[in-house]
Design an enzyme around this catalytic site. Structure first.
Site, PDB file in Angstrom:
ATOM      1  N   LYS A  37      -6.097  -1.385  57.396  1.00 17.89           N
ATOM      2  CA  LYS A  37      -5.673  -0.342  56.449  1.00 17.89           C
ATOM      3  C   LYS A  37      -5.566   1.004  57.178  1.00 17.89           C
ATOM      4  CE  LYS A  37     -10.524   0.252  55.177  1.00 17.89           C
ATOM      5  NZ  LYS A  37     -11.554  -0.036  54.153  1.00 17.89           N
ATOM      6  N   TYR A 267      -9.144  31.993  68.997  1.00 16.78           N
ATOM      7  CA  TYR A 267      -9.180  32.661  67.689  1.00 16.78           C
ATOM      8  C   TYR A 267     -10.607  33.024  67.310  1.00 16.78           C
ATOM      9  CZ  TYR A 267      -4.396  31.009  67.049  1.00 16.78           C
ATOM     10  OH  TYR A 267      -3.057  30.773  67.185  1.00 16.78           O
TER      11      TYR A 267
END
Ligand SMILES: *Cc1c(COP(=O)(O)O)cnc(C)c1O
Length: 373
Positions: A37, A267
């Site tokens: 899956k 950042y």
């Protein structure tokens, strides 16, 4: 070209499946439903199935996945049952499942009614129903009375049955919920076999259960994370269980800078050089599926056959991250391993406060994906 790669090792997949099979009782080996899956836990269906040729069936979570797995199986000349482990999400899907011969979990009354009113063809795999009993996960499945009723109705309509349930805490050794779930499962299995049909089969274990509950393997085990070489149980690493990572996530240094004391990186300026530093910029970021961590995490660099765990500094950005290479002589073009052999994904996951399952699933299409044998 930007050097960011995800490599799926077919030999590792086959090895992990074989390792799982070796934990099964040789006198009465359970079959293995290989869980593919979520695009084979992010590894890629088309990059994964050929390594899992020894599986007895494939498990998926929805119709689009089942159709893709069937298509890839056809190109590989593999003929394997495919099981929808949450069953169908509506009548149209029940019709599709019957047409394609997909096996289905039945966990609610709506699904039960589709199956009773519109029976699957006698020789198809859809004729075997994975009947889900809620033993304590409290996610999907019938309660005690409901599961007995459903089993009787399905048996009467000509279906073969696999009683199934899912562990909530099998990864933690001796968790009391697990014992409770096993007792509830065994009780109902006994009732169904006594009152309805002695041939009713059973499936309880996921990867954690396979390794921690050898008495509960029953007729089918459902192996997921262990196939990919991830961490199945809390008290043993994948390596200790003899599993190998199927996925290698790599990138390379594509710029370097000399920093003066007091300069910060990335950042937010969340890392500052406390002495002159040499930094490397890597061609990988959260846009590739690496978690958006700040400081603390490490990458693995092999230099002259020596492994170095090199710290990520500052915040990981979308396309890049920076590492502190002050103590190493590294250059543009040098390769870096984000996870794989030598640096398991579950280690990275612990730095990012998550689990390797999630890291695998979140790898994106941007890295160049390839298979090796
Ligand atoms: C995903 C899934 C599995 C596999 O779980 P792992 O922990 O990855 O082995 C097994 N059973 C069900 C019902 C699942 O949804």
């Amino acid at each position: 070209m930007r050097n960011t790669t995800i490599t799926i090792n077919q030999t590792a997949l086959a090895h992990n499946l074989s390792t799982i099979k070796h934990t099964l009782n040789p006198d009465r080996p359970a079959k293995v439903l290989a869980m593919v899956k979520a695009n084979a836990y992010g590894h890629g269906i088309s990059h994964t199935l050929s390594g899992l040729g020894e599986a007895d069936a494939f498990g998926v979570a929805c119709m689009s996945e089942a159709l893709e797995v069937q298509e890839v199986c056809q190109t590989l000349d593999m003929d394997k049952p495919i099981v929808l482990i949450e069953g169908v999400f509506g009548f149209d899907e029940w019709q599709l499942a019957r047409e394609h011969g997909f096996g289905c979990v039945i966990h609610n009354t709506a699904q039960l009614n589709f199956a009773i009113k519109h029976p699957a063809k006698p020789d198809s795999f859809t004729r075997t129903v994975w009947l889900k009993y809620n033993t304590g996960m409290n996610r999907l499945g019938f309660d005690k009375d409901g599961v007995i009723c459903a089993a009787k109705a399905l048996h009467q309509a000509g279906y073969k049955l696999i009683l199934t349930s899912h562990f909530a805490c099998a990864d933690e050794p001796n968790h009391p919920i697990t014992a409770k779930q096993i007792a509830r499962f065994d009780e109902i299995l006994h009732i169904l076999r006594t009152d309805i049909d002695t041939d009713i089969q059973a499936s309880l274990c996921n990867s954690a259960g396979i390794f921690s509950q050898p008495d509960c393997h029953h007729d089918w085990v459902r192996a997921g994370i262990a196939l990919y070489g991830g961490k199945a149980v809390a008290d043993r690493t994948a390596y200790e269980l003899g599993l190998r990572p199927a996925m290698t996530f790599g990138a390379s240094i594509f710029a370097t800078h000399q920093l003066r004391t007091g300069e910060s990186v990335s950042y937010g300026g969340l890392w500052t050089a406390d002495k002159p530093a040499q930094i490397g910029v890597l061609s990988v970021g959260y846009g590739d599926g690496y978690p958006r961590v700040v400081n603390g995490a490490k990458v693995l660099i092999i230099k002259e056959n020596q492994p170095y765990f090199v710290p990520i500094i500052g915040r990981v950005a979308m396309d890049t991250m920076m590492i502190d290479i002050s103590d190493l002589s590294l250059n543009v073009g040098d390769e870096v391993l984000l996870w794989g052999d030598g640096l398991p994904a579950h280690q990275v996951a612990s730095w990012a406060n998550t689990i390797d399952y999630e890291l695998f699933c979140k790898t994106t299409n941007r890295p160049t994906r390839r298979t090796v044998v």
